[in-house]
Design a protein around this motif. Structure first.
Motif, PDB file in Angstrom:
ATOM      1  N   VAL A   1       1.017   4.118  -2.908  1.00 44.73           N
ATOM      2  CA  VAL A   1       0.752   5.539  -2.628  1.00 44.73           C
ATOM      3  C   VAL A   1       1.885   6.392  -3.184  1.00 44.73           C
ATOM      4  N   ARG A   2       3.140   5.966  -2.954  1.00 45.13           N
ATOM      5  CA  ARG A   2       4.289   6.721  -3.474  1.00 45.13           C
ATOM      6  C   ARG A   2       4.290   6.771  -4.998  1.00 45.13           C
TER       7      ARG A   2
ATOM      8  N   ARG B   1       0.834  -1.208   0.000  1.00 46.82           N
ATOM      9  CA  ARG B   1       0.000   0.000   0.000  1.00 46.82           C
ATOM     10  C   ARG B   1       0.867   1.256   0.000  1.00 46.82           C
ATOM     11  N   ASP B   2       1.881   1.280   0.858  1.00 40.87           N
ATOM     12  CA  ASP B   2       2.753   2.449   0.935  1.00 40.87           C
ATOM     13  C   ASP B   2       3.484   2.697  -0.380  1.00 40.87           C
TER      14      ASP B   2
ATOM     15  N   GLY C   1       1.584   6.841  -6.775  1.00 39.10           N
ATOM     16  CA  GLY C   1       0.358   7.491  -7.223  1.00 39.10           C
ATOM     17  C   GLY C   1      -0.710   6.513  -7.688  1.00 39.10           C
TER      18      GLY C   1
ATOM     19  N   GLU D   1      -2.706   4.614  -5.537  1.00 40.19           N
ATOM     20  CA  GLU D   1      -3.553   4.192  -4.413  1.00 40.19           C
ATOM     21  C   GLU D   1      -5.022   4.006  -4.804  1.00 40.19           C
ATOM     22  N   LYS D   2      -5.513   4.753  -5.771  1.00 33.99           N
ATOM     23  CA  LYS D   2      -6.920   4.622  -6.174  1.00 33.99           C
ATOM     24  C   LYS D   2      -7.123   3.518  -7.211  1.00 33.99           C
TER      25      LYS D   2
END
Length: 109
Positions: free
Chosen positions: A37-38, A33-34, A40, A42-43
């Motif tokens: 997110v980094r 997950r992390d 871009g 996450e969605k």
């Protein structure tokens, strides 16, 4: 039965919090997950979650993604491999990015 010990564990009292597989899956999911997110993304992974199978083995559920997301993920992996990710300069492989946590419900003490 009345002769059986009262604290005996059975399928009705088993908890995923008593399983090493659950913590391994949760830690790996958090690390992924992390990284997403980094990057871009996450969605783009709405079904990402930690899970256990019927045998108590930890699993990371990635879920379905769009073709564009799969292509972007493939490109990120290609770039990481081309840059030498996963190996030190001497050729030794890196350890997993997850950290083992203690088991149990109360992690504050």
């Amino acid at each position: 039965m009345r002769d059986e010990p009262a604290n005996k564990c059975d399928a009705a009292t088993w908890s995923p919090l008593d399983s090493d597989g659950w913590y391994a899956a949760r830690n790996a999911t958090t690390a992924l997950r992390d990284a997403l997110v980094r990057a871009g993304l996450e969605k783009d992974f709405p079904y990402l979650r930690a899970d256990l199978n019927a045998f108590g083995h930890g699993l990371v559920e990635l879920g379905r993604v769009s073709p564009g997301t799969a292509e972007r993920l493939a490109e990120l992996l290609r770039l990481a491999l081309a840059s030498g990710f996963g190996q030190d300069s001497d050729g030794a492989e890196h350890a997993p990015a997850t950290v083992e946590e203690p088991r149990g419900k109360d992690l504050t003490s």
